[in-house]
Design a protein around this motif. Sequence first.
Motif: not given
Ligand code: GLV
Length: 413
Positions: A128-130, A291-293, A359-362, A385-387
């Motif tokens: 799931e993680e890049p 980049v996200r939106d 806002r996060a992807y899954h 998160s991610h910490r």
């Molecule tokens: C998932 O880990 C994301 O980056 O949204």
Amino acid sequence: MNPIAMDIQRLQREIDELALITEAEPPVVTRVLFSEADLRGREFVKKLCREAGMVLRADAVGNIFARWDGTKENLAPVATGSHIDAIPNAGKYDGVVGVLGAIEAIRALKKSGYQPQRSIDLIIFTAEEPTRFGIGCIGSRLLSGVLSPEKAATFRDRDGKSLDEWRGVAHYAGSLDSVRLPKDCYAAFVELHIEQGPVLEREKTAIGIVEKIAAPSTLRMQLTGVGGHAGGTLMPGRRDALLAGAEIALAVERAVTGTGSPDTVGTTGVFRIEPGAVNSVPCRALLEIDVRDTKVATRDAALAQIEAAAKEICQRRLVTLQSERLNVDPPAVCDSALAETVADVCRQLGVSHKKMISRAYHDTLFMAQICPSTMIFIPCRGGISHRPDEFSSPEQIETGVRILTQTLAQAAG
Ligand code: GLV
Ligand code: MN
Ligand code: MN
């Protein structure tokens, strides 16, 4: 609705135990795809699934399916699941709550005497993680057909090692063509996850029900300048790859803050330079830009602006630019009927809830393309998160698992 008894202490112990399977020094969790820690983590989870009486299989990319057989073989199964891989310097809840929480949900349902009509699959998704290949959700992209096996075969990690080589390390064999699942193979998919944002905590709401997942994209830029001696190379005429990269990172910030939408976010999360010596002009730089939106139009405008700025910067600095779009995904729209089922469960159990955007992807971003899907969010402290200091309390997790348990029971009949 009578609440089903669950063993939250056991679940918390399992979350804590999995967090000790890490490439980093605990409490830091790092489990990059098919690293030794990821493989040990997979074994840990598989053992719990076996102990819960589930039947295991894995596909060619290492998505793991743990099944509880339903009584009606002819009905499409329902599915839940998430991931256990973790980015460098992560915490112990991202993904894990949706995997171990689902195992607890299934144990609780079994213990209650309930027997599902539809089979229930717990899916532990690959990557799931890049982190390894620069692109996330490799397992669910292949499952849903969004990623072609041919494209996946071109993936290389920073050491040039391919997905096929890594599959070999992890003992996942077979053609990637076999990973794809047919549309509507599942009657429903529900992923339990921590929110990774501050909304639920701030609004004192126990459960978020995801209606939409923001549109993510990733750019990879390789910059090649000219290196040289830090003392002997005078400033005029330098072709410093880091300085070009630094200007690009600032251009990312400018582009995403200038779209007019507060929902546009941009992060230069990878910036590696070579040769990485204090007395040497950086000759190469690698940038990965996220980049996200919630809206495609503003996200795409920001992407185009970043690419144009990078071109101009590199031309001016006489640095060669190789730019690639690793992924440019549309947002996912979740299934409103399934989201309503989750809301009904919340109402029946007297649990506060709200519909919201992720806002996060899954992996749900891609599962939503092949079956009715939604997510159950629980709050996490400070939205962090991610910490390593990511935290959701046992009570918050219990509420999430409770809602997942009843939702699975409703969906599986
Ligand atoms: C998932 O880990 C994301 O980056 O949204
Ligand atoms: Mn994550
Ligand atoms: Mn996650």
